[in-house]
Design a protein around this motif. Sequence first.
Motif, PDB file in Angstrom:
ATOM      1  N   THR A   1     -16.368   5.387  -2.752  1.00 54.49           N
ATOM      2  CA  THR A   1     -15.564   4.208  -3.087  1.00 54.49           C
ATOM      3  C   THR A   1     -15.460   3.324  -1.851  1.00 54.49           C
ATOM      4  O   THR A   1     -15.102   3.795  -0.778  1.00 54.49           O
ATOM      5  N   VAL A   2     -15.794   2.034  -2.022  1.00 49.08           N
ATOM      6  CA  VAL A   2     -15.677   1.062  -0.938  1.00 49.08           C
ATOM      7  C   VAL A   2     -14.710  -0.031  -1.366  1.00 49.08           C
ATOM      8  O   VAL A   2     -14.853  -0.613  -2.437  1.00 49.08           O
ATOM      9  N   VAL A   3     -13.707  -0.296  -0.540  1.00 45.33           N
ATOM     10  CA  VAL A   3     -12.770  -1.402  -0.761  1.00 45.33           C
ATOM     11  C   VAL A   3     -13.017  -2.407   0.350  1.00 45.33           C
ATOM     12  O   VAL A   3     -12.660  -2.176   1.504  1.00 45.33           O
ATOM     13  N   SER A   4     -13.656  -3.536   0.007  1.00 47.55           N
ATOM     14  CA  SER A   4     -14.034  -4.519   1.021  1.00 47.55           C
ATOM     15  C   SER A   4     -12.844  -5.280   1.567  1.00 47.55           C
ATOM     16  O   SER A   4     -12.820  -5.637   2.737  1.00 47.55           O
ATOM     17  N   ASN A   5     -11.852  -5.539   0.706  1.00 48.31           N
ATOM     18  CA  ASN A   5     -10.676  -6.300   1.139  1.00 48.31           C
ATOM     19  C   ASN A   5      -9.432  -5.669   0.534  1.00 48.31           C
ATOM     20  O   ASN A   5      -9.166  -5.824  -0.657  1.00 48.31           O
ATOM     21  N   VAL A   6      -8.679  -4.958   1.342  1.00 47.07           N
ATOM     22  CA  VAL A   6      -7.472  -4.277   0.863  1.00 47.07           C
ATOM     23  C   VAL A   6      -6.451  -5.279   0.351  1.00 47.07           C
ATOM     24  O   VAL A   6      -5.687  -4.995  -0.579  1.00 47.07           O
ATOM     25  N   ALA A   7      -6.435  -6.486   0.922  1.00 47.45           N
ATOM     26  CA  ALA A   7      -5.425  -7.477   0.544  1.00 47.45           C
ATOM     27  C   ALA A   7      -5.615  -8.013  -0.861  1.00 47.45           C
ATOM     28  O   ALA A   7      -4.712  -8.634  -1.417  1.00 47.45           O
ATOM     29  N   SER A   8      -6.776  -7.789  -1.459  1.00 50.67           N
ATOM     30  CA  SER A   8      -7.021  -8.274  -2.811  1.00 50.67           C
ATOM     31  C   SER A   8      -6.327  -7.375  -3.826  1.00 50.67           C
ATOM     32  O   SER A   8      -6.600  -6.185  -3.903  1.00 50.67           O
ATOM     33  N   GLY A   9      -5.408  -7.944  -4.617  1.00 48.48           N
ATOM     34  CA  GLY A   9      -4.705  -7.166  -5.633  1.00 48.48           C
ATOM     35  C   GLY A   9      -3.501  -6.419  -5.108  1.00 48.48           C
ATOM     36  O   GLY A   9      -3.234  -5.290  -5.533  1.00 48.48           O
TER      37      GLY A   9
ATOM     38  N   TRP B   1      -0.729   1.180  -3.109  1.00 48.81           N
ATOM     39  CA  TRP B   1      -1.332   1.722  -1.893  1.00 48.81           C
ATOM     40  C   TRP B   1      -1.827   0.605  -0.968  1.00 48.81           C
ATOM     41  O   TRP B   1      -1.872   0.767   0.254  1.00 48.81           O
ATOM     42  N   ARG B   2      -2.195  -0.546  -1.561  1.00 53.04           N
ATOM     43  CA  ARG B   2      -2.708  -1.652  -0.762  1.00 53.04           C
ATOM     44  C   ARG B   2      -1.622  -2.218   0.156  1.00 53.04           C
ATOM     45  O   ARG B   2      -1.891  -2.586   1.303  1.00 53.04           O
ATOM     46  N   LYS B   3      -0.388  -2.311  -0.350  1.00 52.89           N
ATOM     47  CA  LYS B   3       0.704  -2.802   0.484  1.00 52.89           C
ATOM     48  C   LYS B   3       0.926  -1.893   1.681  1.00 52.89           C
ATOM     49  O   LYS B   3       1.131  -2.354   2.808  1.00 52.89           O
ATOM     50  N   ALA B   4       0.897  -0.580   1.427  1.00 48.29           N
ATOM     51  CA  ALA B   4       1.107   0.377   2.519  1.00 48.29           C
ATOM     52  C   ALA B   4      -0.005   0.258   3.562  1.00 48.29           C
ATOM     53  O   ALA B   4       0.244   0.365   4.767  1.00 48.29           O
ATOM     54  N   ALA B   5      -1.245   0.026   3.103  1.00 50.61           N
ATOM     55  CA  ALA B   5      -2.359  -0.091   4.048  1.00 50.61           C
ATOM     56  C   ALA B   5      -2.281  -1.386   4.846  1.00 50.61           C
ATOM     57  O   ALA B   5      -2.435  -1.389   6.073  1.00 50.61           O
ATOM     58  N   ILE B   6      -2.017  -2.517   4.157  1.00 54.66           N
ATOM     59  CA  ILE B   6      -1.950  -3.808   4.835  1.00 54.66           C
ATOM     60  C   ILE B   6      -0.827  -3.827   5.863  1.00 54.66           C
ATOM     61  O   ILE B   6      -0.949  -4.403   6.951  1.00 54.66           O
ATOM     62  N   ALA B   7       0.290  -3.179   5.534  1.00 52.01           N
ATOM     63  CA  ALA B   7       1.426  -3.147   6.466  1.00 52.01           C
ATOM     64  C   ALA B   7       1.055  -2.452   7.768  1.00 52.01           C
ATOM     65  O   ALA B   7       1.716  -2.655   8.791  1.00 52.01           O
ATOM     66  N   ARG B   8       0.012  -1.655   7.761  1.00 45.97           N
ATOM     67  CA  ARG B   8      -0.418  -0.929   8.959  1.00 45.97           C
ATOM     68  C   ARG B   8      -1.718  -1.493   9.531  1.00 45.97           C
ATOM     69  O   ARG B   8      -2.391  -0.845  10.328  1.00 45.97           O
ATOM     70  N   GLY B   9      -2.083  -2.697   9.074  1.00 47.67           N
ATOM     71  CA  GLY B   9      -3.257  -3.373   9.619  1.00 47.67           C
ATOM     72  C   GLY B   9      -4.572  -2.825   9.119  1.00 47.67           C
ATOM     73  O   GLY B   9      -5.624  -3.070   9.731  1.00 47.67           O
TER      74      GLY B   9
END
Length: 720
Positions: free
Chosen positions: A406-414, A420-428
Amino acid sequence: MSDEDTLEVLLVEDNPGDVRLIEELLDEATRRAATLSDSDSVGTPRLRRTARLADGLQQLEASRVDVLLLDLGLPDSSGIDTLETVRDRTNEVPVVVLTGLHDESVGVQAVQRGAQEYLVKDELTPPLLYRSIRHAIERKKFDRTQAALHDASRDLVQAESKAEVSQFAVDAAADVFEHCCIGIFLFDAETNALEPTAVYTDHFEMDSGDVPTLHPNESTITWQAFVDDETIVCEDLQEIDYFRRLDVPLRSGLWVPLDGHGVLVIVSEEAGGIDQQTQQLADHLAATAEVALDRVEREESLRRQERELATQNRQLEELNRTNDLIREIDQVLVQATTRDAIEQAVCELLTRTERFAFAWIGEVADGEITPRSWAGAGPDYLDIVSLSVSDSASPAATTASTGATTVVSNVASGLRDEPWRKAAIARGLQSAISIPLQYNELPYGVLTVFATEPDAFSDRSRRVFEQLGETIAYAMNSVETRRTLLTDTVVELELEIRETGGQFEQLAREAGCHLRYGGLVPQTDGTTRIFFDATDASSDVVVDAAATIPGIRDIDYIGSGDDAGRLRFEAVVSGPTVPSVLVECGGIARSIRVEDAVTHVVVELPDATDVRSFVNRVEEKYPETKLRARRDKERTDRPRQAFGTTLEAELTRRQLEVLQTAYHSGYFEWPRDRTGEEVATALGITQPTFNAHLRTAERKLCAMLFDDGPVSSERVNQHT
């Protein structure tokens, strides 16, 4: 009489006699022009006069003037300066110079300074005056056309896109072709349509946005000109249904193809309004546009290639850095002695540089992902996100569910859709890859890596990480197998496996016999050579049944065993087998029997092995697996196992294959169950080659047993 049919003539002349002369000549010329065809007429002249240059200049600015008749001797100006004053004020109105002087040099000067005609008054006749006015208007129109085309060529040279080229060309055409609707349609290879890229419709009170995209299934003149690559002229558009339905007065049209780029379209409100001169000018403009479009296309292609090359170079640099990292990880994997050490080393090495910010490995069991090792920034991410395979859309959960990368090119999308994306973005953490750790279809968990930049994982990086996942899983399998071989205390399990789908379960069912594994030898081509015993069936029945089972490539009857009724066979099979699956799961098979389509297994595990995890792995491959018994016991054959491990290290893969095959084939029995020639034939090699490999293997075996050097003492002792 409409204004458009009237020719506005301004005469700047201070001599009343000359004024009357000009009026009479124009009246006579008008009567004669009435008998001419429309194509030769420039309209009905309407003469206005002024005696002073200053008054004439005011009228030029205040009202429409189609042609200026200018005397060079005026009260407020004389000579060539008079013409230059007019030209300084306006260059749009054609000028016919009138003079009473028979001086050819003055005429040449007048034409050089911008006059369209030079007439001597006492030589004038009605046809000459009318023709001179007409020629002056046509010459001025031609000059304006040439200037417009020149400006268009200059602009087209500087255009940076096809849209700009189209707009410049349409603007130039609008200056050249009066009372026309003009457009350029460019072919879009992605939509397979002709798109209206630039359109001029001001004269027809219609919006350029009303011009539709043209598709190939629509029968239009534009598509016909584009496909046939031929210019089309239509004298009367009202004969075509499409144009009759339009609420615009379009009567004639010209379609000029642009050499595969598209089509230049010029439509007029006059029937037969596309004359030969219009066609020539349109061809010239189209040719200039073609050159510009070709240039822009080449430049766009070069820029695209440069961008692709820069992207490839960047990806190659990233790939080289990743490969260097992978090589370091491979070295650690070779030296690691436990699964925990492998997992922790992988996570720490991946996050050692700024390229990857966070890495973790989780084990999947009962629908949950349990973190085993992690390193890098934001480990509390694992405390916040759901680790349920079914309830989470995180990369690790997706990979655990699908078994695919699984590849997620842009965590900020969606962000709103997946917590889980919010938790990842909050940590850069801005992009991620999750890969299954799997060896021979046996899962060892999931590796997830986060990067601090979007699009950090290209297709090439993905393939590298997938290979890394296989390497990690292989290393885990190897350390577990090695631990099983070298441990003193083992756990012995009895398993009952139904519906393995394997070749020998099918063989036992088809032949109506019982089978017992006697040994297996992996082959260099990926197949496995298996030796087994069969009871309760004749050799012919077993051989015939094997011929009907996919996956059994070859089978040979070796002979009868020591026990009455036990027959020995050798078979070459493709695909996984029960003993190979047990080894991959971390166990060592001690005995395998197939009776009544049920496979009975006795397997040994290191005492520290999680039995439940081992059984779960086996169930991943064989769902109908039951644990019948468990026993803790001391291994009594550790020296033999250690000796075997040392022997495998000393022999090449081919030498080991030859030695094992010879042993299990009964080559060392007396009398021999198989000759050296028969074993060589089974291996697909010549007998001299077989003899060479066998002799080398026997010499190394004897050296380990009898030499006092490092081969026997050090290499055996270090394993015991």
